[in-house]
Scaffold this active site. Structure first.
Site, PDB file in Angstrom:
ATOM      1  N   CYS A  32      44.194  31.486  36.173  1.00  0.00           N
ATOM      2  CA  CYS A  32      43.596  31.362  37.515  1.00  0.00           C
ATOM      3  C   CYS A  32      44.659  30.854  38.479  1.00  0.00           C
ATOM      4  O   CYS A  32      44.766  31.305  39.611  1.00  0.00           O
ATOM      5  CB  CYS A  32      42.442  30.366  37.493  1.00  0.00           C
ATOM      6  SG  CYS A  32      41.293  30.543  36.129  1.00  0.00           S
ATOM      7  N   HIS A  59      45.466  32.451  42.041  1.00  0.00           N
ATOM      8  CA  HIS A  59      44.799  31.809  43.181  1.00  0.00           C
ATOM      9  C   HIS A  59      45.496  30.555  43.707  1.00  0.00           C
ATOM     10  O   HIS A  59      45.016  29.931  44.646  1.00  0.00           O
ATOM     11  CB  HIS A  59      43.353  31.492  42.836  1.00  0.00           C
ATOM     12  CG  HIS A  59      42.524  32.732  42.656  1.00  0.00           C
ATOM     13  ND1 HIS A  59      42.263  33.594  43.702  1.00  0.00           N
ATOM     14  CD2 HIS A  59      41.933  33.273  41.561  1.00  0.00           C
ATOM     15  CE1 HIS A  59      41.525  34.603  43.252  1.00  0.00           C
ATOM     16  NE2 HIS A  59      41.319  34.440  41.963  1.00  0.00           N
ATOM     17  N   ARG A  76      31.138  35.717  39.267  1.00  0.00           N
ATOM     18  CA  ARG A  76      32.446  35.933  39.862  1.00  0.00           C
ATOM     19  C   ARG A  76      33.551  35.418  38.932  1.00  0.00           C
ATOM     20  O   ARG A  76      34.569  36.059  38.742  1.00  0.00           O
ATOM     21  CB  ARG A  76      32.496  35.213  41.218  1.00  0.00           C
ATOM     22  CG  ARG A  76      33.559  35.724  42.132  1.00  0.00           C
ATOM     23  CD  ARG A  76      33.255  37.156  42.481  1.00  0.00           C
ATOM     24  NE  ARG A  76      34.373  37.803  43.153  1.00  0.00           N
ATOM     25  CZ  ARG A  76      35.457  38.244  42.527  1.00  0.00           C
ATOM     26  NH1 ARG A  76      35.599  38.114  41.233  1.00  0.00           N
ATOM     27  NH2 ARG A  76      36.406  38.849  43.199  1.00  0.00           N
ATOM     28  N   CYS A  83      36.624  37.549  36.905  1.00  0.00           N
ATOM     29  CA  CYS A  83      38.072  37.297  36.956  1.00  0.00           C
ATOM     30  C   CYS A  83      38.653  37.076  35.557  1.00  0.00           C
ATOM     31  O   CYS A  83      39.767  37.499  35.279  1.00  0.00           O
ATOM     32  CB  CYS A  83      38.391  36.116  37.861  1.00  0.00           C
ATOM     33  SG  CYS A  83      38.620  36.618  39.595  1.00  0.00           S
TER      34      CYS A  83
END
Lengths: 122, 303
Positions: free
Chosen positions: B216, B220, B260, B264
């Site tokens: 992640c 992000h 969501r 991912c």
């Protein structure tokens, strides 16, 4: 005498033929490499990279560097970079798609051929 | 003498436990401050900080398409916060937001009595409590998501639980989110077990997973403000403020945070985790904690 001439001629023709098929297969490899590069289910390399002399790659991302001047690198350097980028940059975001068998050895060879052909230093 | 000793012992025990109680979130607060600082610095002036944060992004493109500087609250807009082309497109879309129909449906479901005559308000005295979730339940020692709370209410009232991820559950949460707009996220870490759940979520956030070996963090945090293909990547800060999120892609679907996150994870080539699994709940706990203090604006529309 005539015979030797004939033999030499045959030899030359067959050499020409070989190099023609060699050039042909190299071209195919480059073409295949491009396909692996842009296809989501294959390399999906365009998600992160643009390519120096191939500006028409659609919707390329900008997480990785623009791939350029790769003809100045040895083949195995590029092969290894694609096969398992974590080897040279342990925490790189670039996925090890060869090591994880998402793409095959042959497909990585094709990527190398494509990249070296399209990122020639000008 | 003995009395005095006992007194001192008791006093020191009490002050010890007070110190301890106050420090369950000490690490999390340290993490959060560093997290927020990273993003504020990165998006203060991306053009000036090009070499440091955006070495591979075309400078002309940045000058044309980046919006900055971003304030703390700006991060509620995800990728729309910094990427002007998407921002303009979605401003237009949101003049008649597709999610408003879903919110209306959610309101109907909220007010419709269960078979026993009660409604959701028997479990939730207030509707606008989206900002309290996820929370750590010190009785069960588990992170509880808003979806679980909605389903627990249904089951308690003799109804079947909703399927997680999208559909009715997302609609009910969307209505709650609408009523929570403007309220600030305040996730707390009330116990040692809660701190452990937080640490687990954090580990999941930084773990490289799937055959793409991606975390992640890589997409992000490090790559926030860059593009993956044509997708502008949202900063992790503020990511949970607009949930449930209406995704235009694929015909338009209202998705919960759980859905969501699972999407991912799957995108990295890892197996899609079960919704409401410990991994996803703890991950949402960590991620939401990082945005503590930010005002909610859910639901919202994204690509």
């Amino acid at each position: 005498m005539i015979n030797t001439k004939k033999i030499v001629a045959v030899a030359i023709i067959s050499m020409l033929g070989a190099s023609v098929t060699y050039a042909q297969s190299q071209q195919d490899l480059v073409k295949e490499g491009r396909k692996v590069f842009v296809t989501k289910k294959l390399g999906n390399c365009l998600a992160c990279h643009t390519v120096q002399n191939d500006p028409n790659i659609p919707q390329a991302g900008n997480i990785g560097p623009k791939l350029s001047n790769l003809d100045t690198y040895p083949k195995d350097y590029i092969f290894n970079k694609i096969w398992d980028p974590n080897k040279t940059v342990p925490n790189t975001i670039m996925p090890p798609q060869g090591r994880s068998h998402k793409i095959s050895k042959h497909q990585v060879d094709a990527l190398v051929a494509y990249l070296q052909a399209t990122t020639k230093a000008k | 003498m003995l009395k005095k000793l006992i007194k001192i012992a008791i006093l020191s025990m009490i002050s010890g436990s007070i110190l301890f109680a106050a420090s369950y979130n000490a690490q999390a607060e340290k993490d959060r401050k560093a997290f927020v600082n990273y993003f504020l610095k990165k998006f203060q002036n991306p053009v000036k900080n090009h070499a440091k944060y955006f070495p591979n992004v075309n400078l002309d493109e940045m000058k044309k398409t980046y919006r900055y500087p971003l304030s703390f609250q700006d991060f509620q807009d995800g990728s729309l916060a910094w990427y002007k082309p998407s921002r303009e497109q979605f401003k237009e879309l949101n003049e008649f937001p597709a999610y408003s129909l879903e919110v209306d449906d959610g309101e109907v479901l909220w007010n419709k009595p269960f078979a026993n005559g009660k409604t959701y308000s028997s479990c939730f005295p207030e509707t606008g409590v989206r900002n309290d979730y996820p929370y750590f339940d010190t009785k069960t020692n588990e992170v509880v998501t808003i979806g679980q709370a909605v389903n627990a209410c249904r089951v308690k009232n003799g109804e079947k639980p909703y399927k997680y991820g999208k559909g009715n559950i997302a609609k009910v949460i969307a209505y709650m989110a609408m009523k929570s707009r403007g309220k600030k996220i305040h996730v707390t870490i009330p116990s040692m077990a809660a701190a452990q759940a937080y640490e687990h979520g954090k580990k999941e956030f930084y773990k490289q997973r799937g055959y793409l070996s991606l975390s992640c963090n890589e997409c992000h945090v490090v790559s926030s403000g860059k593009r993956l293909r044509a997708e502008s990547l949202s900063p992790a800060l503020g990511q949970t403020t607009e949930m449930p999120v209406y995704r235009v892609k694929g015909g338009g679907t209202l998705l919960t945070l759980q859905a969501r996150l699972a999407g991912c994870v799957k995108g990295t080539g890892a197996e899609k985790p079960k919704l409401q699994s410990k991994t996803l709940r703890d991950l949402s706990y960590f991620l939401t904690y990082m945005s503590n203090g930010m005002k909610l604006y859910g639901p919202d529309t994204r690509k």
